[in-house]
Design a protein around this motif. Structure first.
Motif, PDB file in Angstrom:
ATOM      1  N   ARG A  63       0.849  -1.196   0.000  1.00  8.06           N
ATOM      2  CA  ARG A  63       0.000   0.000   0.000  1.00  8.06           C
ATOM      3  C   ARG A  63       0.883   1.244   0.000  1.00  8.06           C
ATOM      4  NH1 ARG A  63      -5.203  -0.503   2.349  1.00  8.06           N
ATOM      5  NH2 ARG A  63      -5.427   1.577   1.456  1.00  8.06           N
ATOM      6  N   PRO A  64       1.484   1.604  -1.144  1.00  3.28           N
ATOM      7  CA  PRO A  64       2.441   2.720  -1.178  1.00  3.28           C
ATOM      8  C   PRO A  64       1.848   4.081  -0.819  1.00  3.28           C
ATOM      9  CG  PRO A  64       2.014   1.898  -3.397  1.00  3.28           C
ATOM     10  CD  PRO A  64       1.340   0.960  -2.444  1.00  3.28           C
ATOM     11  N   GLU A  65       0.537   4.210  -0.801  1.00  2.64           N
ATOM     12  CA  GLU A  65      -0.081   5.479  -0.422  1.00  2.64           C
ATOM     13  C   GLU A  65      -0.154   5.656   1.096  1.00  2.64           C
ATOM     14  OE1 GLU A  65      -3.616   2.619  -0.352  1.00  2.64           O
ATOM     15  OE2 GLU A  65      -1.640   2.718  -1.290  1.00  2.64           O
ATOM     16  N   LEU A  66       0.237   4.614   1.824  1.00  8.49           N
ATOM     17  CA  LEU A  66       0.209   4.644   3.288  1.00  8.49           C
ATOM     18  C   LEU A  66       1.627   4.685   3.842  1.00  8.49           C
ATOM     19  CD1 LEU A  66      -2.483   1.868   3.909  1.00  8.49           C
ATOM     20  CD2 LEU A  66      -2.840   4.341   3.743  1.00  8.49           C
ATOM     21  N   TRP A  67       1.735   5.052   5.121  1.00  8.13           N
ATOM     22  CA  TRP A  67       3.019   5.015   5.812  1.00  8.13           C
ATOM     23  C   TRP A  67       2.802   4.459   7.212  1.00  8.13           C
ATOM     24  CZ3 TRP A  67       7.659   4.831   4.156  1.00  8.13           C
ATOM     25  CH2 TRP A  67       8.730   4.966   5.044  1.00  8.13           C
ATOM     26  N   LEU A  68       3.757   3.660   7.673  1.00  5.11           N
ATOM     27  CA  LEU A  68       3.715   3.145   9.037  1.00  5.11           C
ATOM     28  C   LEU A  68       4.558   4.081   9.896  1.00  5.11           C
ATOM     29  CD1 LEU A  68       2.616   0.824  10.804  1.00  5.11           C
ATOM     30  CD2 LEU A  68       4.837  -0.286  10.507  1.00  5.11           C
ATOM     31  N   TYR A  69       3.892   4.984  10.589  1.00  7.93           N
ATOM     32  CA  TYR A  69       4.561   5.979  11.421  1.00  7.93           C
ATOM     33  C   TYR A  69       4.994   5.340  12.736  1.00  7.93           C
ATOM     34  CZ  TYR A  69       2.523   9.431   8.270  1.00  7.93           C
ATOM     35  OH  TYR A  69       2.174  10.172   7.170  1.00  7.93           O
ATOM     36  N   PRO A  70       6.307   5.309  13.036  1.00  4.05           N
ATOM     37  CA  PRO A  70       6.758   4.710  14.297  1.00  4.05           C
ATOM     38  C   PRO A  70       6.526   5.643  15.480  1.00  4.05           C
ATOM     39  CG  PRO A  70       8.638   5.457  13.032  1.00  4.05           C
ATOM     40  CD  PRO A  70       7.423   5.725  12.189  1.00  4.05           C
ATOM     41  N   GLU A  71       5.983   5.097  16.542  1.00  2.74           N
ATOM     42  CA  GLU A  71       5.810   5.788  17.826  1.00  2.74           C
ATOM     43  C   GLU A  71       5.145   7.150  17.704  1.00  2.74           C
ATOM     44  OE1 GLU A  71       8.984   5.545  20.622  1.00  2.74           O
ATOM     45  OE2 GLU A  71       9.729   3.704  19.720  1.00  2.74           O
ATOM     46  N   ARG A  72       4.166   7.259  16.849  1.00  8.89           N
ATOM     47  CA  ARG A  72       3.416   8.504  16.671  1.00  8.89           C
ATOM     48  C   ARG A  72       2.453   8.681  17.835  1.00  8.89           C
ATOM     49  NH1 ARG A  72       2.525  12.846  16.737  1.00  8.89           N
ATOM     50  NH2 ARG A  72       1.831  14.255  15.151  1.00  8.89           N
ATOM     51  N   ARG A  80     -10.978  11.100  23.571  1.00  7.61           N
ATOM     52  CA  ARG A  80      -9.553  11.380  23.388  1.00  7.61           C
ATOM     53  C   ARG A  80      -8.841  11.791  24.671  1.00  7.61           C
ATOM     54  NH1 ARG A  80     -11.602   9.211  19.363  1.00  7.61           N
ATOM     55  NH2 ARG A  80     -11.457  10.080  17.295  1.00  7.61           N
ATOM     56  N   THR A  81      -9.252  11.211  25.779  1.00  4.36           N
ATOM     57  CA  THR A  81      -8.632  11.570  27.056  1.00  4.36           C
ATOM     58  C   THR A  81      -7.373  10.778  27.356  1.00  4.36           C
ATOM     59  OG1 THR A  81     -10.029  10.010  28.255  1.00  4.36           O
ATOM     60  CG2 THR A  81     -10.819  12.280  28.069  1.00  4.36           C
ATOM     61  N   GLY A  82      -7.002   9.865  26.485  1.00  7.30           N
ATOM     62  CA  GLY A  82      -5.775   9.102  26.675  1.00  7.30           C
ATOM     63  C   GLY A  82      -4.719   9.533  25.669  1.00  7.30           C
ATOM     64  N   ARG A  83      -3.496   9.121  25.928  1.00  2.00           N
ATOM     65  CA  ARG A  83      -2.385   9.422  25.041  1.00  2.00           C
ATOM     66  C   ARG A  83      -1.570   8.130  24.894  1.00  2.00           C
ATOM     67  NH1 ARG A  83      -5.307  13.245  24.923  1.00  2.00           N
ATOM     68  NH2 ARG A  83      -4.786  15.439  25.213  1.00  2.00           N
ATOM     69  N   ALA A  84      -1.414   7.665  23.667  1.00  2.00           N
ATOM     70  CA  ALA A  84      -0.672   6.426  23.431  1.00  2.00           C
ATOM     71  C   ALA A  84       0.355   6.647  22.327  1.00  2.00           C
ATOM     72  CB  ALA A  84      -1.624   5.305  23.034  1.00  2.00           C
ATOM     73  N   ARG A  85       1.432   5.870  22.412  1.00  2.00           N
ATOM     74  CA  ARG A  85       2.466   5.860  21.374  1.00  2.00           C
ATOM     75  C   ARG A  85       2.588   4.438  20.845  1.00  2.00           C
ATOM     76  NH1 ARG A  85       5.091  10.431  20.895  1.00  2.00           N
ATOM     77  NH2 ARG A  85       5.307  11.786  22.700  1.00  2.00           N
ATOM     78  N   PRO A  86       1.720   4.063  19.901  1.00  2.00           N
ATOM     79  CA  PRO A  86       1.851   2.718  19.335  1.00  2.00           C
ATOM     80  C   PRO A  86       3.227   2.561  18.689  1.00  2.00           C
ATOM     81  CG  PRO A  86      -0.138   3.813  18.532  1.00  2.00           C
ATOM     82  CD  PRO A  86       0.655   4.826  19.290  1.00  2.00           C
ATOM     83  N   ASP A  87       3.702   1.339  18.632  1.00  2.00           N
ATOM     84  CA  ASP A  87       4.965   1.088  17.944  1.00  2.00           C
ATOM     85  C   ASP A  87       4.858   1.471  16.476  1.00  2.00           C
ATOM     86  OD1 ASP A  87       6.373   0.109  20.194  1.00  2.00           O
ATOM     87  OD2 ASP A  87       5.363  -1.821  19.983  1.00  2.00           O
ATOM     88  N   GLY A  88       3.657   1.369  15.910  1.00  2.00           N
ATOM     89  CA  GLY A  88       3.418   1.796  14.544  1.00  2.00           C
ATOM     90  C   GLY A  88       1.978   2.227  14.366  1.00  2.00           C
ATOM     91  N   SER A  89       1.770   3.255  13.543  1.00  2.00           N
ATOM     92  CA  SER A  89       0.427   3.720  13.182  1.00  2.00           C
ATOM     93  C   SER A  89       0.362   3.806  11.665  1.00  2.00           C
ATOM     94  CB  SER A  89       0.143   5.107  13.770  1.00  2.00           C
ATOM     95  OG  SER A  89       0.143   5.075  15.176  1.00  2.00           O
ATOM     96  N   LEU A  90      -0.459   2.962  11.047  1.00  2.00           N
ATOM     97  CA  LEU A  90      -0.588   2.938   9.602  1.00  2.00           C
ATOM     98  C   LEU A  90      -1.673   3.926   9.186  1.00  2.00           C
ATOM     99  CD1 LEU A  90       0.440   1.446   7.025  1.00  2.00           C
ATOM    100  CD2 LEU A  90      -1.584  -0.020   7.263  1.00  2.00           C
ATOM    101  N   ALA A  91      -1.289   4.905   8.376  1.00  2.00           N
ATOM    102  CA  ALA A  91      -2.206   5.969   7.968  1.00  2.00           C
ATOM    103  C   ALA A  91      -1.757   6.507   6.609  1.00  2.00           C
ATOM    104  CB  ALA A  91      -2.200   7.089   9.008  1.00  2.00           C
ATOM    105  N   PRO A  92      -2.629   7.276   5.943  1.00  2.00           N
ATOM    106  CA  PRO A  92      -2.217   7.880   4.675  1.00  2.00           C
ATOM    107  C   PRO A  92      -0.961   8.731   4.847  1.00  2.00           C
ATOM    108  CG  PRO A  92      -4.589   8.089   4.957  1.00  2.00           C
ATOM    109  CD  PRO A  92      -4.042   7.572   6.258  1.00  2.00           C
TER     110      PRO A  92
END
Length: 194
Positions: A63-72, A80-92
């Motif tokens: 899926r080249p139109e997407l990016w796996l953002y590390p620790e975003r 939205r009262t929490g805050r998380a840093r997933p190891d990866g977030s796949l998004a446009p």
């Protein structure tokens, strides 16, 4: 959970200020805010990094139109009262431009967590994170569990939990459901566990 984590609840705006101060003064711990409690995370080891690199390549090829953002940093949980840093977030690609440290997760298709070898991973990655991500409405949560040598794909969030969870051992193929739509060959994961 430590005694401090159990007693100390903090509001998201206070947490945001605290993390800004930490970032300016040191490399600081990796911290998150889940269920009003501050959670610290272990610094990832090299094999953890290789898993994220491997997954980034697969996502980019499929899926080249997407990016796996590390620790975003993402705003998670109800309202939205929490805050998380997933190891990866796949998004446009480019979706987080102009956003601050804690981004709106509405465009995130999948979050990824790779278990660390620490005492809090069970509660954090297998209990709190699936609930927080489902509450947020993130369509897919991928858990790479190095303790059990399994991959679990959570999908179909209903606002409280994921209605579907499929677990396969490393070495099997698992399909990341829509809106991700990527088959995942997991054989390589066997090389990155203790």
């Amino acid at each position: 959970m430590t005694a401090v984590e159990d007693r100390f609840h903090i509001q998201p705006d206070e947490f945001d200020e605290w993390t800004r101060i930490l970032a300016r003064t040191s490399e600081g711990p990796r911290v998150e805010l889940i269920d009003g409690k501050i959670r610290s995370r272990a610094v990832p080891d090299g094999d953890h990094d290789l898993i994220i690199e491997w997954l980034t390549r697969i996502c980019l090829q499929s899926r080249p139109e997407l990016w796996l953002y590390p620790e975003r940093g993402l705003k998670v949980q109800a309202y939205r009262t929490g805050r998380a840093r997933p190891d990866g977030s796949l998004a446009p690609s480019g979706v987080f431009g102009g956003q601050g440290e804690w981004a709106d997760p509405s465009e995130v298709l999948m979050v990824v967590e790779v278990t660390s070898y620490d005492s809090d991973t069970d509660q954090r990655d297998r209990v709190e994170k699936p609930r927080a991500y489902a509450e947020t409405g993130i369509p897919v949560y991928l858990l790479v569990d190095r303790d059990s040598c399994e991959v679990t794909v959570y999908s179909e969030p209903d606002g409280t939990r994921y209605e579907s969870a499929r677990t396969v051992p490393f070495g099997k193929t698992v399909h990341l459901p829509e809106p991700v739509g990527i088959p995942l060959e997991t054989e390589a994961l066997k090389d990155w566990v203790r």
